[in-house]
Design a protein around this motif. Sequence first.
Motif, short mmCIF file in Angstrom:
data_model
loop_
_atom_site.label_atom_id
_atom_site.label_comp_id
_atom_site.label_asym_id
_atom_site.label_seq_id
_atom_site.Cartn_x
_atom_site.Cartn_y
_atom_site.Cartn_z
N LEU A 7 55.50 47.69 4.73
CA LEU A 7 54.19 47.39 4.14
C LEU A 7 54.29 46.12 3.30
O LEU A 7 53.42 45.25 3.36
N GLY A 8 55.40 46.00 2.53
CA GLY A 8 55.59 44.85 1.66
C GLY A 8 55.60 43.54 2.43
O GLY A 8 55.03 42.55 1.97
N ILE A 9 56.19 43.53 3.61
CA ILE A 9 56.24 42.30 4.41
C ILE A 9 54.82 41.87 4.79
O ILE A 9 54.45 40.71 4.66
N GLY A 10 54.04 42.84 5.23
CA GLY A 10 52.65 42.53 5.58
C GLY A 10 51.88 42.00 4.39
O GLY A 10 51.13 41.02 4.49
N ILE A 11 52.07 42.65 3.24
CA ILE A 11 51.37 42.24 2.02
C ILE A 11 51.80 40.82 1.63
O ILE A 11 50.98 39.98 1.29
N ALA A 12 53.12 40.57 1.69
CA ALA A 12 53.64 39.27 1.27
C ALA A 12 53.02 38.16 2.10
O ALA A 12 52.57 37.14 1.56
N ALA A 13 52.96 38.35 3.42
CA ALA A 13 52.41 37.32 4.29
C ALA A 13 50.96 37.04 3.94
O ALA A 13 50.54 35.89 3.77
N THR A 14 50.18 38.11 3.80
CA THR A 14 48.76 37.93 3.52
C THR A 14 48.55 37.34 2.14
O THR A 14 47.75 36.42 1.95
N LEU A 15 49.30 37.87 1.17
CA LEU A 15 49.13 37.40 -0.20
C LEU A 15 49.46 35.91 -0.31
O LEU A 15 48.76 35.15 -0.99
N LEU A 16 50.53 35.50 0.37
CA LEU A 16 50.92 34.09 0.33
C LEU A 16 49.75 33.21 0.75
O LEU A 16 49.38 32.26 0.05
N VAL A 17 49.15 33.53 1.88
CA VAL A 17 48.09 32.66 2.38
C VAL A 17 46.82 32.82 1.55
O VAL A 17 46.10 31.85 1.30
N VAL A 18 46.56 34.05 1.08
CA VAL A 18 45.37 34.24 0.23
C VAL A 18 45.49 33.38 -1.03
O VAL A 18 44.53 32.71 -1.44
N VAL A 19 46.69 33.36 -1.62
CA VAL A 19 46.89 32.54 -2.82
C VAL A 19 46.73 31.06 -2.49
O VAL A 19 46.10 30.30 -3.23
N LEU A 20 47.27 30.65 -1.34
CA LEU A 20 47.14 29.24 -0.95
C LEU A 20 45.67 28.89 -0.74
O LEU A 20 45.19 27.85 -1.20
N VAL A 21 44.95 29.76 -0.04
CA VAL A 21 43.53 29.49 0.21
C VAL A 21 42.78 29.41 -1.11
O VAL A 21 41.97 28.51 -1.34
N ARG A 22 43.08 30.35 -2.01
CA ARG A 22 42.36 30.39 -3.28
C ARG A 22 42.65 29.14 -4.10
O ARG A 22 41.74 28.48 -4.58
N ASP A 23 43.95 28.79 -4.24
CA ASP A 23 44.30 27.71 -5.15
C ASP A 23 44.12 26.33 -4.53
O ASP A 23 43.92 25.36 -5.24
N VAL A 24 44.24 26.24 -3.21
CA VAL A 24 44.12 24.93 -2.59
C VAL A 24 42.68 24.65 -2.17
O VAL A 24 42.15 23.58 -2.41
N LEU A 25 42.03 25.64 -1.57
CA LEU A 25 40.71 25.38 -1.00
C LEU A 25 39.56 25.78 -1.91
O LEU A 25 38.54 25.11 -1.97
N MET A 26 39.71 26.92 -2.60
CA MET A 26 38.53 27.48 -3.22
C MET A 26 38.36 27.12 -4.69
O MET A 26 37.25 27.12 -5.21
N LYS A 27 39.46 26.83 -5.34
CA LYS A 27 39.35 26.52 -6.76
C LYS A 27 38.59 25.20 -6.90
O LYS A 27 38.93 24.21 -6.28
N PRO A 28 37.51 25.18 -7.71
CA PRO A 28 36.76 23.92 -7.83
C PRO A 28 37.59 22.85 -8.52
O PRO A 28 38.52 23.16 -9.28
N LEU A 29 37.29 21.60 -8.22
CA LEU A 29 37.98 20.51 -8.89
C LEU A 29 37.70 20.61 -10.39
O LEU A 29 36.61 20.99 -10.79
N PRO A 30 38.68 20.24 -11.21
CA PRO A 30 38.53 20.49 -12.65
C PRO A 30 37.65 19.47 -13.35
O PRO A 30 38.05 18.88 -14.35
N PHE A 31 36.47 19.25 -12.80
CA PHE A 31 35.54 18.33 -13.45
C PHE A 31 34.21 19.04 -13.62
O PHE A 31 33.92 20.00 -12.92
N ALA A 32 33.39 18.54 -14.55
CA ALA A 32 32.06 19.12 -14.71
C ALA A 32 31.28 18.90 -13.42
O ALA A 32 31.33 17.83 -12.83
#
Lengths: 845, 114
Positions: free
Chosen positions: A114-139
């Motif tokens: 189960l952990g392997i499956g979670i790790a794979a998904t979590l890795l990409v979810v974090v990448l998507v969140r921090d690379v694609l979805m987080k707004p640029l830090p400007f007003a």
Amino acid sequence: MYSRLLRLILPASFRAEAEAEMLEIFRDGLAASSALGRVGFWAKAVADVAVTAWHERGSRPDSHLDQAVGADGVQFDDRRSGAQRWSALALDMRTSLREVRRRPGQTVFQSVTLGIGIAATLLVVVLVRDVLMKPLPFADPDALVRLQEQSEEGAIFWPSFANLADWRLHATAVEGVVAASVGSVEPVLVSLEENSPGGPAAALIGEALWRGALGSRPLDDLALTIGSQEYRVIGVLPSGFRFLGHGNAWLEATVWLPLERTQPPGGRRSHGYHTVARLRPGVDLAEAKRSMDALAARLKAEHGEPTHAERVVVERLGDAVYGRAQTPLRLLLVASFAVLLVACLNLAAALLARGMARDRELAVRVAIGARRTDLVRLQLSQALVLAVPGAVIGAAGAWAALAAVRSVAPAAVPRLDQATLNPAAVAIALTLALGSALVAGAIPALAVSVRDVAHRIRATGSAAETRGRRRLWDTFVAMQAALTLVLLVSSAMLLRSLLAALAVDVGYDSSGVMIASVSLPEATYADPARRVAFHDEVLDRLRGAAGVSAVGLTDIPPDEVFARIGGATREDDAERTMWSGYRVVDPGFFEVLAVPVHSGELRPGVLIDRQLADGLFGGESPIGLRVRSSVGGLTMTIAGVTGPVRQWDQTVPIGSIYQDYRERPDLLLSMHVLARGDDRQRVAAAVRDAIGAVDPLVPYAVESLDARILSSMADRRLMLFIALGFAAVTLLLAATGIHALVAQSVERRRRESGIRLILGARPGQVRRRVIGHGLRSTLAGIAIGAMASVGAVKAIRSQLFGIDTLDPVALPGSIVILAAAAWFAAWLPARRAGHADPASLLRGD
Amino acid sequence: MMSEMHLPVKPSAFAVLAALAQGPTAGFGVMERVNRAAPARPILGPGTLYRLLRELRRSGLIERTGPPAGVDPSADERRTYHRLTREGRSVLKAEASRLRRTMEAAGLLPGGAG
């Protein structure tokens, strides 16, 4: 398929009554639906059958129960209070925890799965969140746009200083146009108050520099000397303030200097500024584009100078910063869910197996009054017990994978260095684990029918085998094999395309070449003769250095074909024109990079490459003819022809013009020294020694040319790295799934195998039977996976290079790998069937 | 009296009883009649239908019957035909009047509480 569905999940008694008519109704309904409506029709039909199965299998089988426990069935109250329900759940959890203690090995194994499956998904979810979805830090980051020039032919350029200055004054759709020079190590800002020609020398510094090397000293005490100029520090930018930098990377700069003060404006065709503006309130992207296009046309008419800014490209800054990472990350997200699905199937199979082994216990539970919901709750509680360790292992795995990903591709994906596993990510891991455990637990729980179990109480142990559940297990294995094959094929295609990119003939040999970027301080090297003398001396020293076999000099590195290109035109025929780069080099440039010089010499006149010679002069010899270059700004006599130099991902032919560096001392402030040798470290040391000996105050940076080229493929390598990782863990999971299936089948058929051995079967035959059974479902999965791979390759086509359809190596190769792994996984437990002592096998029961 | 025990009837079961009130028919016919009454959104899938038929039969509200006159039994022997029992008919009536009373109480039907 519908009838198979009915047979799989509806109880026989119900089917006997209704199956024929249900089929008829289904067929009529399907025939009456449109192509699109069929999807919905199917969905409704499946839901209908599932609900029916739930009710039918869950309704207490009165007649069977009576037979099972006698006429005086235990009476109990159907309605339980909330408290009772909770205490029942607690009891189930305790039972499940006891189970864990009894079989620690199995529990660890399943948690890791189960952990392997979670790790794979979590890795990409974090990448998507921090690379694609987080707004640029400007007003109001959505209002920020990047502006670029676009020529008549559609080529896109960084704006020239003169154009962006005009935009700043006249644009109505955007405001606050800012820019930073494209190539410089320290981007420079336009819109400081101090920012005017001859204004005071002021600088902003990054927080990291201020807190680190500068020891957080008060700004009044600070003065920076850059080149020969002393700058007053007027502010500190918070860490995390980034801007477009080299290669569109999203970089934090250490020092920000006013642009207009330090850089000459240059002509309208000298490009090189990342330009960002803010949409005025109420203006949308299309409107801004129209307005900027109109402004470009007006400006061109007014100033009448040659420019590339026929139109203006307006795009959101977010798209410019991480747009390129969008498709790869989305694809990886899909792939990671495939990994998670395989892990869930694996876990579901394991729970199913455990349920099968515990038929008698379940039957007893039913006999004393357990209902379907009780059994389901018990199964789910077993799955939930796995969820917590699974989440922990998953989070740890994702953390390790993130570290590995960062080390592979530091600058490949913008903002990758900002991706972190924070508490929110751990919460995601826990949610994923709970969700997966519920899904994995629910499938076998639903498959265990109360009615079946009631039957079973009268049956004898090992014969009590439910064909439905075996079939379900086979299906799990087939699905795992199919998903694994798709991942294998996809990563094989990515691997092939990276190899194809590496195999592209770029026209030069980069192996063993070190490249040093040298920038001469303008103040001390104001005299052009000094610049030439500096490079001459460095090259002289390097030629004599031990371990260095060849030395060269260029202003633009060989791997940057696009760094400075413009139109090259025949002097005698203005119609014949072609894209061409322009470099100033020394004769050693061709030797150190092993670029063939077909004829002529660098001095006097210029060398052009074969592509430009063919493009402008066709078959005739260009030697002695003249060529005009828009970037060199000169008309030059051609002295010879060289081999072409390309960039690996270059799609259009771009020629090259080479001029001797001594003829262009104006360009020699920023140069690259090339040196070849067998031992990189020695060559790098020799370069450092030579530059340090000539002028210890000249800043420089040394790296290997191979590393530069590899880093230009970094996003491809990153995707390949993750995809290969996914394929590997999926293959491992699928193999363990097959192993478990065959092991269980060996266990179940002990008696049969024993009898076969006694009757004279050879161990090999028995083994083959068992393996054959295990591989049947794998082969079915391979067939499905092969078809799905065609679609998968279509989906990843944008990420491929050099190949764009399913290639004749990737699919068969992947099938061979998967089949070999499956065979090995089946062979391990099958050995036991063949080796076992028949007598003990028979006694076992 | 007995019919009160079954009230209220689930809407789907009510629809099936109402469909059978038009005369005996096979499961397919029931579904058509029910879904025709609500053409925009079919409320019965085949699985749900046969489960309902079974439940209603167990509660004695409907019963199996032979094919109606005019249908060649040998041509269609797979089909099970159902009809309302006397009990079923009275439950249907009781539920219908219960619904009517509810509507009247809510003032949605003329001649009610107002």
